[in-house]
Write an enzyme that holds these catalytic residues in place. Structure first.
Site, mmCIF file in Angstrom:
data_model
loop_
_atom_site.group_PDB
_atom_site.id
_atom_site.type_symbol
_atom_site.label_atom_id
_atom_site.label_comp_id
_atom_site.label_asym_id
_atom_site.label_seq_id
_atom_site.Cartn_x
_atom_site.Cartn_y
_atom_site.Cartn_z
ATOM 1 N N HIS A 33 -56.697 25.547 -43.012
ATOM 2 C CA HIS A 33 -57.729 26.678 -42.509
ATOM 3 C C HIS A 33 -57.041 27.607 -41.534
ATOM 4 O O HIS A 33 -57.299 28.406 -40.797
ATOM 5 C CB HIS A 33 -58.807 26.198 -41.784
ATOM 6 C CG HIS A 33 -60.003 26.972 -41.811
ATOM 7 N ND1 HIS A 33 -60.846 27.106 -43.020
ATOM 8 C CD2 HIS A 33 -60.629 27.689 -40.985
ATOM 9 C CE1 HIS A 33 -61.847 28.281 -42.665
ATOM 10 N NE2 HIS A 33 -61.815 28.488 -41.704
ATOM 11 N N GLU A 76 -73.795 31.105 -27.783
ATOM 12 C CA GLU A 76 -72.757 32.028 -28.399
ATOM 13 C C GLU A 76 -73.245 33.506 -28.241
ATOM 14 O O GLU A 76 -74.508 33.547 -28.412
ATOM 15 C CB GLU A 76 -72.333 31.604 -29.562
ATOM 16 C CG GLU A 76 -71.437 30.349 -29.782
ATOM 17 C CD GLU A 76 -71.053 30.018 -31.214
ATOM 18 O OE1 GLU A 76 -71.150 31.007 -32.227
ATOM 19 O OE2 GLU A 76 -70.281 29.088 -31.447
ATOM 20 N N ASP A 87 -67.716 25.572 -34.840
ATOM 21 C CA ASP A 87 -68.840 26.349 -35.814
ATOM 22 C C ASP A 87 -68.585 25.735 -37.304
ATOM 23 O O ASP A 87 -69.862 25.617 -37.784
ATOM 24 C CB ASP A 87 -68.878 27.909 -35.653
ATOM 25 C CG ASP A 87 -69.138 28.304 -34.188
ATOM 26 O OD1 ASP A 87 -69.872 27.664 -33.589
ATOM 27 O OD2 ASP A 87 -68.643 29.168 -34.140
#
Length: 529
Positions: A106, A289, A173
């Site tokens: 990632h 957030e 997340d």
């Protein structure tokens, strides 16, 4: 003369890798005329050092789809001993080949790649763990914890720990990332303001250093390596096990979003809410957030479908009027014991906030659905062929004292005017006292700082325009003296890395000499090469 030395070194590396094949997998190497050396995958048994086109292709790219670097081979380890053997073999050379650990791939700028080296496919370890990759235990002094293989995905950690009624408290997340990968960076999300990053919730690590040593480390044992590896960008060792702190898992989540047209009110309310951050304080929020809604797209994005469709038109009208709408997102977790009080606690916490009247939206969802909220959007994009595309991301930490300047100079003067931004733009604050300065992670030197994430998706033919915007944002910060720190950093010169680490550079450099003196590990970070 220099060219002859390089050629000799190169063929020595080929020879060593070939010998590794014979030792580990009893395979016969062969040399490709296109990409030397590509190694045979026939008859290699459980130990796999691969050079076939499929393995090489996978290890040559990442989530960013921007950088492409071709390794000599890929190791599919069947045990941590395979990784130890690989690193020791590299150390035996006068000029070692480089080694990079690849989790879920990632990274965005090739951080998990190894040009002309060997990529360790950490996911292969899952096959051989025989159900021991995630083990939940308890200790009178520590409480409950999970011993987790570095190759394990956080989504699997979630499900395995929930079976015992527990869960980690600090998440990213997106949960389809490896434990070793996020701990090598920091691991942040909306829980960080209260519980700290993931690297602040680890009791112990097993690390294979750049010298090929298997070391168990913690705050009290081999602590220098423990703190080096946490947030260490893979420079000091490969994390193969982590002991993760657990707490009793909630059942459900009160999930609220509020919209703001005024940035000062938005940032002021965020900072007010994160002041209540005691880990055991039942009156504190569990998640906070912030994000931006701009006229580049729908108020729903790939992170979740939250807003009621019946309200889309009036939200879009607000965005059209103000150009940018700021979204404050909070959550309060609860279980059977707290379900009768959660509404009152949340009402008290949100009382007096300055969001736009009539623009508060609430959901009540299962805990698993909340923590894994991004997955649905990912699957939708995958079905549309929009996931395996370039992701020219930029993630920054910004001092609280300059966040208003950043809003004015970046969001309004650069991003809004260029009108190219696609994907979420995040902005939310954290408390510095939830971070341990002994780790390798770098953050601004203020009690409160913001993280901003430009999570762009682009086409293969236009990612450079996003990349240029990222460079212009960094240049703006440089010009006006905003001392930002990159999260998931990407630099091309050691001078830039030294500036990034600042006062930590000396310690970082000394730790490199201590644990990876031949500078074998994580060449894709481009810190020491």
């Amino acid at each position: 003369m220099a060219e002859n030395i390089l050629n000799a070194t190169y063929f020595m590396i080929i020879f060593v890798i070939s010998r590794l094949l014979l030792t580990l997998g009893k395979s016969k190497p062969w040399i490709s005329s296109v990409i030397p050396p590509i190694l045979s995958t026939k008859d290699i048994g459980l130990h796999k050092l691969r050079g076939d086109p499929e393995a090489i292709k996978l290890a040559s790219t990442d989530f960013g789809h921007i950088v492409r670097e071709i390794p000599l081979a890929v190791l599919d380890p069947s045990s941590t001993n395979d990784i130890v053997g690989l690193i020791k073999s590299a150390n035996d050379l006068s000029v070692p080949f480089k080694i990079a650990a690849r989790g879920h791939g990632h990274s965005v700028h090739g951080q998990a790649m190894a040009q002309n080296g060997v990529v360790v496919n950490m996911a292969a370890l899952k096959t051989y763990r025989s159900g021991t990759g995630i083990v939940v235990s308890g200790d009178p002094s520590l409480g409950y914890y999970a011993d987790v293989g570095g190759e394990q995905l956080w989504i699997d950690v979630l499900h395995a720990t929930l079976e015992h009624g527990f869960a980690p408290v600090s998440w990213t997340d997106y949960l389809y990332l490896t434990v070793g990968g996020t701990l090598s960076n920091a691991g942040i999300s909306g829980q960080t303001f209260r519980y700290g990053p993931q690297i602040s919730n680890v009791y112990e690590l097993d690390v294979i250093t750049g010298k090929g040593e298997f070391v168990t480390c913690s705050v009290h044992k081999n602590s220098e390596l423990f703190y080096a590896a946490l947030g260490g960008l893979g420079q000091f060792g490969i994390i193969v096990r982590a002991r993760i702190a657990l707490e009793p898992a909630p059942k459900r989540v009160k999930w609220v979003r509020m919209l703001y047209s005024d940035f000062s009110a938005f940032s002021r309310d965020q900072e007010r809410l994160i002041k209540i951050n005691g880990r055991k304080d039942k009156n504190a929020l569990d998640y906070l957030e912030g994000s931006l809604l701009m006229n580049q797209g729908s108020p729903n994005n790939w992170r979740s479908s939250f807003f009621p469709r019946s309200d889309h038109s009036r939200i879009i009208s607000k965005v059209t009027e103000h150009k940018i709408i700021y979204c404050l997102e909070v959550a309060k977790l609860y279980d059977d014991r707290s379900k009768t009080t959660v509404d009152k606690v949340l009402q008290v916490l949100l009382q007096g906030l300055s969001f736009e009247p009539g623009f508060m939206f609430e959901k009540d969802v299962a805990y698993v659905d909340f923590v894994d909220r991004v997955r649905g959007g990912e699957l939708k994009l995958q079905s549309q062929g929009l996931w395996e595309v370039p992701h020219p991301w930029l993630n920054l930490f910004i001092p609280k004292s300059r966040v208003s300047d950043f809003n004015a100079g970046v969001f309004r003067e650069i991003v809004l005017k260029r009108n190219i931004t696609t994907g979420p733009v995040l902005l939310y604050p954290m408390n510095r006292n939830k971070w341990d300065d002994r780790t390798s992670a770098v953050i601004p030197d203020e009690d409160v700082f913001y993280t901003v994430g430009f999570l762009h998706s682009s086409g293969f033919d236009d990612w450079e325009s996003f990349d240029q915007q990222n460079k212009d944002i960094l240049q703006f910060c440089e010009d006006v003296g905003i001392e930002v720190k990159q999260y998931l950093p990407h630099y091309k010169t050691q001078e830039d890395w030294m500036k990034h680490f600042g006062s930590k550079w000396r310690t970082f450099n000394e730790r490199k000499s201590m644990f990876d003196p031949k500078k074998i590990l994580s060449p894709g970070q481009r810190i020491f090469n």
